[in-house]
Design a protein around this motif. Structure first.
Motif, mmCIF file in Angstrom:
data_model
loop_
_atom_site.group_PDB
_atom_site.id
_atom_site.type_symbol
_atom_site.label_atom_id
_atom_site.label_comp_id
_atom_site.label_asym_id
_atom_site.label_seq_id
_atom_site.Cartn_x
_atom_site.Cartn_y
_atom_site.Cartn_z
ATOM 1 N N THR A 164 47.088 31.716 45.326
ATOM 2 C CA THR A 164 47.509 32.342 46.762
ATOM 3 C C THR A 164 46.441 33.602 46.697
ATOM 4 O OG1 THR A 164 49.280 33.650 46.779
ATOM 5 C CG2 THR A 164 49.764 32.025 47.375
ATOM 6 N N ALA A 206 47.383 36.601 48.169
ATOM 7 C CA ALA A 206 48.370 38.353 48.135
ATOM 8 C C ALA A 206 48.343 37.966 46.325
ATOM 9 C CB ALA A 206 49.992 37.020 48.222
ATOM 10 N N PHE A 238 48.157 32.037 58.425
ATOM 11 C CA PHE A 238 48.379 31.840 57.335
ATOM 12 C C PHE A 238 47.425 32.872 56.053
ATOM 13 C CE2 PHE A 238 49.439 27.362 58.025
ATOM 14 C CZ PHE A 238 49.938 26.927 57.562
ATOM 15 N N GLY A 282 47.223 35.686 53.423
ATOM 16 C CA GLY A 282 47.620 36.506 52.479
ATOM 17 C C GLY A 282 47.847 34.603 51.612
ATOM 18 N N VAL A 283 48.168 34.040 52.461
ATOM 19 C CA VAL A 283 48.085 32.607 51.461
ATOM 20 C C VAL A 283 46.661 31.824 51.447
ATOM 21 C CG1 VAL A 283 48.289 29.913 51.932
ATOM 22 C CG2 VAL A 283 49.506 31.881 53.016
ATOM 23 N N PHE A 311 40.837 19.540 57.854
ATOM 24 C CA PHE A 311 41.810 18.785 57.561
ATOM 25 C C PHE A 311 43.297 18.181 57.703
ATOM 26 C CE2 PHE A 311 39.347 22.042 54.281
ATOM 27 C CZ PHE A 311 38.423 20.480 53.834
ATOM 28 N N ASN A 349 45.833 18.670 56.189
ATOM 29 C CA ASN A 349 47.460 19.004 55.257
ATOM 30 C C ASN A 349 46.392 19.789 54.368
ATOM 31 O OD1 ASN A 349 48.403 16.856 56.026
ATOM 32 N ND2 ASN A 349 47.276 15.368 54.563
ATOM 33 N N LEU A 350 46.929 21.210 53.573
ATOM 34 C CA LEU A 350 46.700 22.178 52.909
ATOM 35 C C LEU A 350 47.458 21.556 51.745
ATOM 36 C CD1 LEU A 350 45.761 24.410 51.681
ATOM 37 C CD2 LEU A 350 48.029 26.256 52.782
ATOM 38 N N ALA A 351 46.666 21.399 50.456
ATOM 39 C CA ALA A 351 48.066 20.928 49.114
ATOM 40 C C ALA A 351 48.359 22.468 48.438
ATOM 41 C CB ALA A 351 47.778 20.010 48.980
ATOM 42 N N GLN A 352 48.884 23.288 48.622
ATOM 43 C CA GLN A 352 49.163 24.778 48.358
ATOM 44 C C GLN A 352 50.197 24.258 46.686
ATOM 45 O OE1 GLN A 352 48.256 28.166 49.112
ATOM 46 N NE2 GLN A 352 48.704 27.970 47.030
ATOM 47 N N SER A 353 49.246 24.426 46.058
ATOM 48 C CA SER A 353 50.052 24.518 44.867
ATOM 49 C C SER A 353 49.949 26.771 43.897
ATOM 50 C CB SER A 353 48.925 24.043 43.660
ATOM 51 O OG SER A 353 48.969 25.007 42.162
ATOM 52 N N LEU A 354 50.865 26.641 43.098
ATOM 53 C CA LEU A 354 51.908 27.729 42.679
ATOM 54 C C LEU A 354 51.730 27.962 41.710
ATOM 55 C CD1 LEU A 354 54.052 29.128 45.407
ATOM 56 C CD2 LEU A 354 52.163 29.610 44.847
ATOM 57 N N VAL A 378 54.077 27.813 39.301
ATOM 58 C CA VAL A 378 55.685 28.887 39.139
ATOM 59 C C VAL A 378 56.374 28.495 37.701
ATOM 60 C CG1 VAL A 378 56.158 27.834 41.809
ATOM 61 C CG2 VAL A 378 56.388 25.965 39.638
ATOM 62 N N PHE A 406 53.415 35.632 37.980
ATOM 63 C CA PHE A 406 53.367 35.535 38.993
ATOM 64 C C PHE A 406 55.048 35.049 39.304
ATOM 65 C CE2 PHE A 406 54.173 31.707 42.392
ATOM 66 C CZ PHE A 406 53.727 32.417 43.187
ATOM 67 N N LYS A 407 56.369 34.927 38.333
ATOM 68 C CA LYS A 407 57.844 34.295 38.875
ATOM 69 C C LYS A 407 58.292 35.597 39.413
ATOM 70 C CE LYS A 407 60.299 31.459 36.209
ATOM 71 N NZ LYS A 407 60.398 31.068 35.502
ATOM 72 N N ASP A 410 56.712 23.194 42.702
ATOM 73 C CA ASP A 410 54.993 23.752 42.391
ATOM 74 C C ASP A 410 54.088 23.615 43.299
ATOM 75 O OD1 ASP A 410 55.729 23.405 39.473
ATOM 76 O OD2 ASP A 410 54.152 22.077 39.003
ATOM 77 N N ASN A 411 54.363 22.317 44.285
ATOM 78 C CA ASN A 411 53.421 22.230 45.197
ATOM 79 C C ASN A 411 54.308 22.415 47.082
ATOM 80 O OD1 ASN A 411 51.001 21.240 43.376
ATOM 81 N ND2 ASN A 411 52.714 19.867 43.426
ATOM 82 N N GLN A 448 51.006 20.791 53.111
ATOM 83 C CA GLN A 448 51.481 20.987 54.626
ATOM 84 C C GLN A 448 50.589 20.612 55.175
ATOM 85 O OE1 GLN A 448 53.703 24.197 56.180
ATOM 86 N NE2 GLN A 448 52.853 22.335 57.517
#
Lengths: 236, 236
Positions: A12, A14, A166, A168-169, A204, A206-211, A213, A218-219, B205-206, B209
């Protein structure tokens, strides 16, 4: 079949704000999610742009380098290109670019990408040298950016738009990178004037948001103390 | 292979705030994204919970109904269950539930789901009658909710956690629905006391959206005037 309706994002905006610059995805994994994209390297190691399946880094010295699969990123966007012609423009300036695109209507609440190809009377880009640990904040690093000014450049802009919800994301609004056809310039766009050429659009679903984790930093980071909106405004 | 690392979300909490309650995904499409989930129907037509691949609606009268494939939703979450045992608790109250889970550490910046199964000394849920157009705002509708109070209920809680950065996209923090094993009660959880049973955790993980980018009302709504955070606080 390639999913052209989904925008992939790793990380992100952020997480860059307080300086979580560790690379948490490798290029070979990142490149599975598209043939077009933007991003930054571990330690803010340059600005990235992926055009037609080829990934380029614009490093802090302004050199355009091809990237290998071992390169890692803390943040980036990728998608499979399926741009549709939107319009041709003659003399568009960066300052009017958001309004010019959003005038199409019905776009403000969706994720989309805009691709420009043509000539730019002036093009101002920036890149940042690779930072080393302990990392400073994004705003502090942005203060040390290198600025490159080009004239009469022919090239490609890959821009991503995220709805304000969104911010910040991603970067709420437009986030745009440039690559000259002759690889003489590239980077994160600060300004351009006099663009003449083709404007293409891809919306689009869809947003495929990968973090990241599994990344300990980050955690365990407390984001509640970071001024995310302020830092994005200052540095993007 | 089922993707157990991805949380699917259709719509955003933000679009419910001004009253964009049109169903923009059908159940049969929604159910492709998992076997476990929560949501609401078109017009806020009840609270939804999906357990072990079966979708239930708790309607405004408190009845628990099985849903057919033609039912539509403005908002919902789905995923493929792969919960891992976290702990057993004895006498947990809803007011302490967030702290109890987050005490595990390293979870606050990730999307995850918590599943509770066991007995609840008291369980307070709510549902809303199906609204008709023109829709009122979410806060106005929440003021007309029906509240159901159960005692000594055995059942399942499906809760989703979103990092605070995503507040507005989802509910920042926990969003929890309940279903009694004997289908005698269900709905959006307002409160519970004295939960004894199993706590299970699944970290994603994802976030996938999905936005209703072809819905004219969504496309053209000006979200900048909506107090999204305030409305979520008041109604969730």
């Amino acid at each position: 079949m390639k999913d052209t309706k989904t925008l992939f994002q790793h990380g992100t905006l952020a997480l860059l704000v307080p300086g979580l610059f560790d690379g948490t995805i490798k290029m070979d994994e990142f490149m599975k999610h598209g043939d077009t994209g933007i991003g930054t390297g571990e330690g803010l190691d340059g600005e990235l742009i992926v055009v037609a399946g080829v990934a380029y880094q614009i490093d802090g010295a302004g050199n355009v380098n091809k990237l290998d699969s071992r390169f890692t990123l803390p943040f980036g966007n990728m998608h499979f290109a399926d741009y549709q012609p939107l319009k041709q423009v003659d003399g568009l300036d960066f300052v009017n670019f958001p309004e010019n695109i959003l005038a199409t209507g019905g776009l403000a609440n969706s994720f989309f990408s805009v691709k420009l190809h043509g000539t730019f009377k002036t093009m101002q880009t920036r890149s940042i040298d690779k930072q080393s640990k302990p990392y400073h904040t994004l705003a502090e690093c942005a203060g040390k950016q290198h600025v490159f000014d080009g004239e009469d450049k022919t090239g490609t802009v890959i821009a991503y738009y995220a709805p304000q919800l969104f911010n910040g994301v991603a970067v709420g609004g437009f986030h745009s990178h440039f690559l000259a056809d002759d690889l003489s310039q590239g980077g994160h766009i600060l300004d351009f004037t006099g663009f003449s050429g083709d404007v293409e659009l891809q919306v689009f679903d869809n947003l495929a948001q990968s973090l990241p984790v599994n990344d300990p930093e980050f955690k365990n980071h407390d984001f509640s103390k970071d001024d995310i909106e302020g830092a994005i405004k200052a540095s993007e």
